[in-house]
Write an enzyme that holds these catalytic residues in place. Structure first.
Site, mmCIF file in Angstrom:
data_model
loop_
_atom_site.group_PDB
_atom_site.id
_atom_site.type_symbol
_atom_site.label_atom_id
_atom_site.label_comp_id
_atom_site.label_asym_id
_atom_site.label_seq_id
_atom_site.Cartn_x
_atom_site.Cartn_y
_atom_site.Cartn_z
ATOM 1 N N ASN A 9 -7.260 -39.272 -30.885
ATOM 2 C CA ASN A 9 -6.936 -38.202 -31.831
ATOM 3 C C ASN A 9 -7.677 -38.480 -33.128
ATOM 4 O O ASN A 9 -7.330 -39.399 -33.859
ATOM 5 C CB ASN A 9 -5.412 -38.185 -32.062
ATOM 6 C CG ASN A 9 -5.011 -37.245 -33.183
ATOM 7 O OD1 ASN A 9 -5.770 -36.335 -33.550
ATOM 8 N ND2 ASN A 9 -3.832 -37.460 -33.738
ATOM 9 N N LYS A 11 -7.826 -36.659 -35.771
ATOM 10 C CA LYS A 11 -7.196 -36.079 -36.972
ATOM 11 C C LYS A 11 -8.259 -35.322 -37.793
ATOM 12 O O LYS A 11 -9.141 -34.721 -37.201
ATOM 13 C CB LYS A 11 -6.507 -37.170 -37.799
ATOM 14 C CG LYS A 11 -5.653 -38.092 -36.921
ATOM 15 C CD LYS A 11 -4.795 -39.016 -37.713
ATOM 16 C CE LYS A 11 -4.142 -40.014 -36.770
ATOM 17 N NZ LYS A 11 -2.899 -40.520 -37.265
ATOM 18 N N HIS A 95 2.492 -33.353 -32.834
ATOM 19 C CA HIS A 95 2.184 -34.662 -33.425
ATOM 20 C C HIS A 95 3.076 -34.856 -34.655
ATOM 21 O O HIS A 95 3.376 -33.901 -35.367
ATOM 22 C CB HIS A 95 0.705 -34.721 -33.807
ATOM 23 C CG HIS A 95 0.259 -36.088 -34.210
ATOM 24 N ND1 HIS A 95 0.488 -36.590 -35.469
ATOM 25 C CD2 HIS A 95 -0.366 -37.060 -33.522
ATOM 26 C CE1 HIS A 95 0.020 -37.826 -35.537
ATOM 27 N NE2 HIS A 95 -0.518 -38.137 -34.365
ATOM 28 N N GLU A 97 2.490 -35.821 -37.510
ATOM 29 C CA GLU A 97 1.912 -35.301 -38.765
ATOM 30 C C GLU A 97 2.080 -33.784 -38.841
ATOM 31 O O GLU A 97 2.257 -33.218 -39.922
ATOM 32 C CB GLU A 97 0.438 -35.726 -38.874
ATOM 33 C CG GLU A 97 0.329 -37.218 -39.188
ATOM 34 C CD GLU A 97 -0.913 -37.896 -38.655
ATOM 35 O OE1 GLU A 97 -1.894 -37.214 -38.312
ATOM 36 O OE2 GLU A 97 -0.891 -39.146 -38.558
ATOM 37 N N GLU A 167 5.321 -41.660 -29.670
ATOM 38 C CA GLU A 167 4.661 -42.184 -30.866
ATOM 39 C C GLU A 167 5.704 -42.485 -31.932
ATOM 40 O O GLU A 167 6.075 -41.586 -32.716
ATOM 41 C CB GLU A 167 3.663 -41.159 -31.403
ATOM 42 C CG GLU A 167 2.552 -40.825 -30.429
ATOM 43 C CD GLU A 167 1.276 -40.466 -31.159
ATOM 44 O OE1 GLU A 167 0.265 -41.121 -30.905
ATOM 45 O OE2 GLU A 167 1.306 -39.558 -32.007
ATOM 46 N N GLY A 173 -0.704 -45.263 -37.756
ATOM 47 C CA GLY A 173 -1.578 -45.493 -38.911
ATOM 48 C C GLY A 173 -1.103 -46.611 -39.818
ATOM 49 O O GLY A 173 -1.593 -46.757 -40.941
ATOM 50 N N SER A 213 -0.936 -47.264 -33.686
ATOM 51 C CA SER A 213 -1.775 -48.438 -33.985
ATOM 52 C C SER A 213 -2.257 -49.171 -32.738
ATOM 53 O O SER A 213 -2.266 -50.412 -32.695
ATOM 54 C CB SER A 213 -1.041 -49.388 -34.928
ATOM 55 O OG SER A 213 -0.785 -48.737 -36.160
HETATM 56 C C1 PEP Z 1 -2.045 -40.925 -33.697
HETATM 57 O O1 PEP Z 1 -2.702 -40.312 -34.529
HETATM 58 O O2 PEP Z 1 -1.493 -40.304 -32.791
HETATM 59 C C2 PEP Z 1 -1.959 -42.374 -33.814
HETATM 60 C C3 PEP Z 1 -1.235 -43.020 -32.944
HETATM 61 O O3 PEP Z 1 -2.640 -42.972 -34.855
HETATM 62 P P1 PEP Z 1 -2.977 -44.545 -35.029
HETATM 63 O O4 PEP Z 1 -3.501 -45.031 -33.689
HETATM 64 O O5 PEP Z 1 -3.991 -44.603 -36.090
HETATM 65 O O6 PEP Z 1 -1.687 -45.224 -35.361
#
Ligand code: PEP
Length: 251
Positions: A9, A11, A95, A97, A167, A173, A213
């Site tokens: 992803n 973003k 998601h 976000e 998630e 992040g 992450s």
């Molecule tokens: C994500 O954007 O779904 C995500 C898991 O980000 P990151 O791997 O940077 O934590």
């Protein structure tokens, strides 16, 4: 045996030129990978460049969001048919976000997933708790609410065509990854929700990706858990070498 999926992803990162440069480096690094489906989700404007660059490779393209109406006065939104025409095969829905900053709710997640499925797209529906939920012992409650009010409202046939991404928001992040055991426990719980709402066959076939992450140095440990059917990768999917080493976790 559920086939694994490693999805990136991006973003709000990468222009079209940067997208072309990414694929030029990334595609050869994963061309021999047969153990999983490889998905990349660029921002909307970079989708055509990504689709073009991924032609004749084993990489497919996802969008990061979609709107449920077919067309109309919905400024700033993108429809399922626009994504299909552009060459997308998957779409990320709900998601954290989008939930946190753009008002996605269980209700909009269901509408988006249904519209995506009707257009032949595969939704990757995201669920996961905030740190305060985990610390106050509400992880299951939050995941169940998001499951029941979102993917749980699909028909059994629709449900059999989605992926879920677990998630935990506290791991996105932040560099703070759920341990493989924490992730596996949450996946098991979500699978149980699927069994209760649909059937044990649906639960057994459901692919649940872990996101939060994921990096080259922790992917192997995460994927050693049978419950984890792949990963949704944010930051580490932006660099071709790092994303390739996540995809190639078996080597
Ligand atoms: C994500 O954007 O779904 C995500 C898991 O980000 P990151 O791997 O940077 O934590």
């Amino acid at each position: 045996m559920r086939r694994r999926v490693i999805a990136g992803n991006w973003k709000m990162f990468k222009t079209q030129a940067e997208t072309r440069a990414f694929f030029k480096a990334f595609a050869p690094l994963v061309s021999a990978s047969k153990h999983c489906d490889i998905v990349t989700a660029p921002p909307f404007t970079a989708i055509p460049a990504a689709v073009e660059a991924a032609k004749n490779t084993n990489i497919v393209i996802s969008a990061q969001d979609v709107y449920w109406e077919k067309e109309g006065a919905f400024t700033g939104e993108i429809s399922t048919s626009m994504l299909v025409e552009a060459g997308c095969r998957y779409v990320i829905i709900g998601h954290s976000e989008r939930r946190q900053f753009f008002g996605d709710t269980e209700e909009t997640v269901t509408k988006k997933a249904k519209a995506a499925l009707a257009a032949g797209l595969t939704p990757i529906v995201c669920v996961g708790e905030h740190l305060s939920h985990r610390e106050s012992g509400q992880t299951h409650k939050v995941c169940k609410t998001q499951f029941d009010g979102g993917p749980g409202l699909l028909t059994p046939d629709e449900f059999s065509r989605i992926l879920i991404a677990y998630e935990p928001v506290w791991a996105i992040g932040t560099g703070r990854t759920a341990t493989p055991e924490i992730a596996a426990e949450a996946h098991k719980f979500l699978r149980q929700c699927a069994a209760e709402k649909f059937s044990s066959a649906h639960a057994a076939a459901l692919r649940i990706l872990y996101g939060g992450s994921v990096k080259p140095d922790n992917i192997k440990g995460l994927m050693a858990q049978e419950e984890l059917d792949g990963a949704l990768v944010g930051g580490a999917s932006l660099d071709p070498k790092s994303f390739a080493s996540i995809v190639n976790f078996t080597s």
